[in-house]
Design an enzyme around this catalytic site. Sequence first.
Site, PDB file in Angstrom:
ATOM      1  N   ASN A   7       0.673  -1.260  -0.191  1.00  0.00           N
ATOM      2  CA  ASN A   7      -0.057  -0.033   0.082  1.00  0.00           C
ATOM      3  C   ASN A   7       1.048   1.261   0.251  1.00  0.00           C
ATOM      4  O   ASN A   7       1.606   1.602   1.081  1.00  0.00           O
ATOM      5  CB  ASN A   7      -0.883  -0.105   1.358  1.00  0.00           C
ATOM      6  CG  ASN A   7      -1.637   1.129   1.237  1.00  0.00           C
ATOM      7  OD1 ASN A   7      -1.948   2.108   0.480  1.00  0.00           O
ATOM      8  ND2 ASN A   7      -2.656   1.189   2.118  1.00  0.00           N
ATOM      9  N   ARG A  91      -2.542  -2.129  -3.336  1.00  0.00           N
ATOM     10  CA  ARG A  91      -3.921  -1.274  -3.204  1.00  0.00           C
ATOM     11  C   ARG A  91      -3.594  -0.002  -4.184  1.00  0.00           C
ATOM     12  O   ARG A  91      -2.790   0.643  -4.108  1.00  0.00           O
ATOM     13  CB  ARG A  91      -3.971  -0.699  -1.764  1.00  0.00           C
ATOM     14  CG  ARG A  91      -5.187   0.116  -1.446  1.00  0.00           C
ATOM     15  CD  ARG A  91      -5.134   0.605  -0.135  1.00  0.00           C
ATOM     16  NE  ARG A  91      -6.188   1.887  -0.350  1.00  0.00           N
ATOM     17  CZ  ARG A  91      -6.209   2.768   0.538  1.00  0.00           C
ATOM     18  NH1 ARG A  91      -5.104   3.285   1.211  1.00  0.00           N
ATOM     19  NH2 ARG A  91      -7.004   3.501   0.650  1.00  0.00           N
ATOM     20  N   HIS A 180     -12.982   3.335   0.137  1.00  0.00           N
ATOM     21  CA  HIS A 180     -12.919   2.142   1.139  1.00  0.00           C
ATOM     22  C   HIS A 180     -13.536   0.866   0.540  1.00  0.00           C
ATOM     23  O   HIS A 180     -14.170   0.158   1.547  1.00  0.00           O
ATOM     24  CB  HIS A 180     -13.601   2.896   2.449  1.00  0.00           C
ATOM     25  CG  HIS A 180     -12.846   3.872   3.076  1.00  0.00           C
ATOM     26  ND1 HIS A 180     -13.826   5.008   3.700  1.00  0.00           N
ATOM     27  CD2 HIS A 180     -11.717   3.932   3.372  1.00  0.00           C
ATOM     28  CE1 HIS A 180     -12.844   5.678   4.404  1.00  0.00           C
ATOM     29  NE2 HIS A 180     -11.364   5.236   4.189  1.00  0.00           N
ATOM     30  N   ARG A 241     -11.208  16.200   7.245  1.00  0.00           N
ATOM     31  CA  ARG A 241     -11.975  16.649   5.799  1.00  0.00           C
ATOM     32  C   ARG A 241     -13.469  16.989   6.222  1.00  0.00           C
ATOM     33  O   ARG A 241     -13.909  16.630   7.129  1.00  0.00           O
ATOM     34  CB  ARG A 241     -12.045  15.192   4.970  1.00  0.00           C
ATOM     35  CG  ARG A 241     -10.618  15.103   4.277  1.00  0.00           C
ATOM     36  CD  ARG A 241     -10.925  13.797   3.595  1.00  0.00           C
ATOM     37  NE  ARG A 241      -9.764  12.744   4.026  1.00  0.00           N
ATOM     38  CZ  ARG A 241      -9.802  11.358   3.778  1.00  0.00           C
ATOM     39  NH1 ARG A 241     -10.850  11.004   3.086  1.00  0.00           N
ATOM     40  NH2 ARG A 241      -8.837  10.942   3.994  1.00  0.00           N
ATOM     41  N   GLU A 384      -8.359  -5.147   5.212  1.00  0.00           N
ATOM     42  CA  GLU A 384      -8.005  -4.717   3.518  1.00  0.00           C
ATOM     43  C   GLU A 384      -7.112  -5.532   3.030  1.00  0.00           C
ATOM     44  O   GLU A 384      -7.094  -6.284   1.897  1.00  0.00           O
ATOM     45  CB  GLU A 384      -7.967  -3.403   3.364  1.00  0.00           C
ATOM     46  CG  GLU A 384      -9.181  -2.767   3.523  1.00  0.00           C
ATOM     47  CD  GLU A 384      -8.661  -1.007   4.066  1.00  0.00           C
ATOM     48  OE1 GLU A 384      -8.933  -0.315   3.038  1.00  0.00           O
ATOM     49  OE2 GLU A 384      -8.474  -0.710   5.130  1.00  0.00           O
TER      50      GLU A 384
END
Length: 399
Positions: A7, A91, A180, A241, A384
């Site tokens: 990743n 990823r 996601h 965010r 993940e």
Amino acid sequence: MKILVINCGSSSLKYQLLDMDDESLLAKGLCERIGIDGHLKHQPQNGKPVFDEDLPLPTHTEAIAAVLEKLTCPEYGVVSGMDEIGAVGHRVVHGGEKFASSVVINDDVMAAIAECVPLAPLHNPANITGIEACKAVMGDVPQVAVFDTAFHQTMPGKAYMYAVPYEYYKDLQIRRYGFHGTSHRYVSARAAEMMGKPIEELKLISCHMGNGSSICAIDGGRSVDTSMGFTPIAGLPMGTRCGDIDVSIPDYVCQNTGKDVTTVTNELNKKSGVLGVSGVSSDFRDLTKAAGEGNERAALALEMFQYAVAKTIGAYAAAMNGVDGIIFTAGVGENDAACRAGIGQYLGYLGVEICPNCNAKRGQETFISTADSKVKVMVIPTNEELVIARDTKELVENA
Ligand code: AMP
């Protein structure tokens, strides 16, 4: 088959090596400050010592080389040589509309990932760099791309279109993509297993609540709506965010402060969310502590987050005409019992009843709803990397 999962961020590289014969983790680690100075933390899972030191990492190629050296060396290693690593799974953040599932990487796939760079200018270039670095160091070892956006490609037009001039979609690919996806896919599959029902028969709402947060409506195993949008700034207020805001705000701020839109967008990404509201931190642990000490803005930020999650769950229950299970995952979802309980308080009308004792558990797969609760509520730690390794194994074995 042993699979290396990568990743890549712009200056970091997270990795795991998994033995897919029994899905066990052999080693994991993190390269940081790539291109600045360099640091590698390598954690073998076989009892060998942890390596946690600065070392020069001028580019991702040196980082991959350092990771492979640690994975194979006698002192810190978990395999005897690089030839034991059968494949690499990456990823990749944005697959646009081109990728609805994972793919074996070839030149055409690389070109398509590059075409998605304008949609994820911070993420996709790092992912491309990681793939190229692996190729440089590992040669022809098969590599697979697993996209954050792919799971959401099943959303219907009514969910992914914005009500803007159609040319924005046709010419600029502006639509809801969602992110996601790998996490929502993993936890929804686990939820069906925990509930003992085929996923095709379930309406699930998955709440991935971490530094970045998104919620996904999963009907019969397919994503039908999700809260992140064209970019990962949309939906819930997050660590830094802003989530959904009135689109007139950036222009208004520019007009009244002299800031340009790039500066304001940056502030909406990095100085907003629970950090912006509280002025304390983006970390929910700090906020809980500050709120407990009487900090009203920290308390407000936590309230706003829980309220937004509850509203979105309500919206998705309406979108699917019902909900059988609600899942909490990621850093906040897995660990923050007070946050889960706060969200649960809004959901009584759906037939949600949280069991305080079960909800006190942390970081493990568990039901947190009462036996009588009409809707099952679960905490499921996300994984993940395991999904990436599974997809990689399947694609490479069937190639
Ligand atoms: P993630 O992005 O999934 O790694 O989640 C990171 C976030 O999880 C952190 O910023 C924290 O806000 C939150 N987190 C981690 N552990 C806890 C905890 N024990 N209690 C509350 N929040 C936590």
